[in-house]
Design an enzyme around this catalytic site. Sequence first.
Site, PDB file in Angstrom:
ATOM      1  CE  LYS A  74      41.594  44.498  36.697  1.00 53.37           C
ATOM      2  NZ  LYS A  74      40.466  44.505  37.297  1.00 53.37           N
ATOM      3  CG  ASP A 110      37.257  46.380  36.960  1.00 50.55           C
ATOM      4  OD1 ASP A 110      36.537  45.177  36.055  1.00 50.55           O
ATOM      5  OD2 ASP A 110      38.342  46.164  37.148  1.00 50.55           O
TER       6      ASP A 110
HETATM    7  P1  NAP Z   1      42.885  41.383  44.700  1.00 48.33           P
HETATM    8  O1  NAP Z   1      43.496  42.814  44.250  1.00 48.33           O
HETATM    9  O2  NAP Z   1      43.787  40.179  44.793  1.00 48.33           O
HETATM   10  O3  NAP Z   1      42.466  41.635  46.331  1.00 48.33           O
HETATM   11  C1  NAP Z   1      41.705  40.179  46.928  1.00 48.33           C
HETATM   12  C2  NAP Z   1      41.109  40.882  48.184  1.00 48.33           C
HETATM   13  O4  NAP Z   1      40.484  39.779  48.809  1.00 48.33           O
HETATM   14  C3  NAP Z   1      42.114  41.741  49.358  1.00 48.33           C
HETATM   15  O5  NAP Z   1      41.312  42.496  49.988  1.00 48.33           O
HETATM   16  C4  NAP Z   1      42.247  40.391  50.131  1.00 48.33           C
HETATM   17  O6  NAP Z   1      42.534  40.975  51.646  1.00 48.33           O
HETATM   18  C5  NAP Z   1      41.047  39.814  50.224  1.00 48.33           C
HETATM   19  N1  NAP Z   1      40.965  38.368  50.773  1.00 48.33           N
HETATM   20  C6  NAP Z   1      41.561  37.133  49.788  1.00 48.33           C
HETATM   21  N2  NAP Z   1      41.413  36.104  50.928  1.00 48.33           N
HETATM   22  C7  NAP Z   1      40.887  36.434  51.908  1.00 48.33           C
HETATM   23  C8  NAP Z   1      40.488  35.497  52.979  1.00 48.33           C
HETATM   24  N3  NAP Z   1      40.655  34.335  52.988  1.00 48.33           N
HETATM   25  N4  NAP Z   1      39.912  36.357  53.738  1.00 48.33           N
HETATM   26  C9  NAP Z   1      39.518  37.703  53.934  1.00 48.33           C
HETATM   27  N5  NAP Z   1      40.069  38.264  52.784  1.00 48.33           N
HETATM   28  C10 NAP Z   1      40.340  37.847  51.904  1.00 48.33           C
HETATM   29  O7  NAP Z   1      41.727  40.671  43.772  1.00 48.33           O
HETATM   30  P2  NAP Z   1      40.577  41.816  42.995  1.00 48.33           P
HETATM   31  O8  NAP Z   1      41.204  41.923  41.606  1.00 48.33           O
HETATM   32  O9  NAP Z   1      40.356  43.148  43.697  1.00 48.33           O
HETATM   33  O10 NAP Z   1      39.424  40.678  42.900  1.00 48.33           O
HETATM   34  C11 NAP Z   1      38.720  40.602  44.273  1.00 48.33           C
HETATM   35  C12 NAP Z   1      37.593  39.692  43.777  1.00 48.33           C
HETATM   36  O11 NAP Z   1      36.608  40.240  42.780  1.00 48.33           O
HETATM   37  C13 NAP Z   1      37.856  38.349  43.054  1.00 48.33           C
HETATM   38  O12 NAP Z   1      36.996  37.189  43.423  1.00 48.33           O
HETATM   39  C14 NAP Z   1      37.735  38.827  41.445  1.00 48.33           C
HETATM   40  O13 NAP Z   1      37.248  37.659  40.550  1.00 48.33           O
HETATM   41  C15 NAP Z   1      36.499  39.510  41.670  1.00 48.33           C
HETATM   42  N6  NAP Z   1      36.085  40.628  40.712  1.00 48.33           N
HETATM   43  C16 NAP Z   1      35.233  40.482  40.002  1.00 48.33           C
HETATM   44  C17 NAP Z   1      34.901  41.609  38.961  1.00 48.33           C
HETATM   45  C18 NAP Z   1      33.537  41.636  38.032  1.00 48.33           C
HETATM   46  O14 NAP Z   1      33.292  42.126  37.209  1.00 48.33           O
HETATM   47  N7  NAP Z   1      32.503  40.894  38.651  1.00 48.33           N
HETATM   48  C19 NAP Z   1      35.825  42.465  38.601  1.00 48.33           C
HETATM   49  C20 NAP Z   1      36.912  42.552  39.274  1.00 48.33           C
HETATM   50  C21 NAP Z   1      37.215  41.368  40.322  1.00 48.33           C
HETATM   51  P3  NAP Z   1      44.291  41.104  52.044  1.00 48.33           P
HETATM   52  O15 NAP Z   1      44.412  42.448  51.347  1.00 48.33           O
HETATM   53  O16 NAP Z   1      44.312  41.008  53.385  1.00 48.33           O
HETATM   54  O17 NAP Z   1      45.156  40.022  51.086  1.00 48.33           O
END
Ligand code: NAP
Length: 290
Positions: A74, A110
């Site tokens: 992205k 998003d």
């Molecule tokens: P990302 O960039 O990999 O970020 C993941 C985030 O989750 C980071 O802040 C990470 O913290 C945190 N995290 C992961 N495991 C954790 C744990 N065990 N305890 C506390 N924090 C934790 O992913 P992303 O793209 O932002 O996506 C995040 C979520 O949103 C995913 O589930 C994805 O499927 C969902 N999403 C949904 C949509 C939608 O349209 N509904 C769109 C995009 C994403 P750290 O920085 O400390 O690692």
Amino acid sequence: MLSGFISGSPRICGIIGDPIEHTMSPVMHNAAFEDKGVDYVYLAFRVKKEELGKAIEGMRALNMKGLNITIPHKVAVIQFLDELDHLADKIGAVNTVVNNDGVLKGYNTDATGFLQALRERGIEPKGKSVVILGAGGASRAISFILAERGSSLVILNRTWDKARICADRISEIFQSEATSLKLNRGNLAAALSPADILVNATSVGMSPDINETPVTSNLLKPGLVVFDIVYNPIKTRLQREAEVAGATVISGLDMFVWQGALAFEKWTGLKAPIGVMREKVIKVLQRHEN
Ligand code: NAP
């Protein structure tokens, strides 16, 4: 699977990411194209980090109409595009590319999809106090659009430094207030006490770890809006517990469908069949859950 007729020269759209196997976007978009009777087809492509530039050149060479961009591309995709929408530029991430006669323009649906899902429930962000969990790509898109629309933000993340960088950048470019904290129980309780909206933008609670939640149920209350952007499972533990606590719950599925709908509209110029798209995704997710 595609059941409609595909001509010899359909407009091609798709999604690139790595991994890409579990994406719901192809079923959702192909159902929308079929419903509208347009000659478009949507495919998923696994593209490794080092092949991203070639993939975007391929989009130009094949005259593809549009792409969705997902993890891990992205941010990196921006260097290969010709134009950026102002919001995508501020966020520094793109999830949708439109090919306008050879000119590739990047957007972040998003962010706008999140906003639409909120508004669909009659909630306006202006003047609201919002707690955002997570500081990854999705959190960043959501934080920026909320700040732009006049919310005040507290961003909590397991890795505090990432939340701090995000909050500092927001304070720098918007008038809105943004602070950051390390994600732990005490900070979460303090941040939630005056909050109007809680957004879970971490991956906690996502399949297969469906019994996990980033917020204990005693912190949830009536009057709080709980927006969990995780959409697989359809209803997360956080959403279930928020419902029991009497909070207003918004599902990640709504954001997912809206980000897709807004991309669909940019590619086709047609109004997206939101209901059809939502139903299709629910059907596929339910099949996976059973
Ligand atoms: P990302 O960039 O990999 O970020 C993941 C985030 O989750 C980071 O802040 C990470 O913290 C945190 N995290 C992961 N495991 C954790 C744990 N065990 N305890 C506390 N924090 C934790 O992913 P992303 O793209 O932002 O996506 C995040 C979520 O949103 C995913 O589930 C994805 O499927 C969902 N999403 C949904 C949509 C939608 O349209 N509904 C769109 C995009 C994403 P750290 O920085 O400390 O690692």
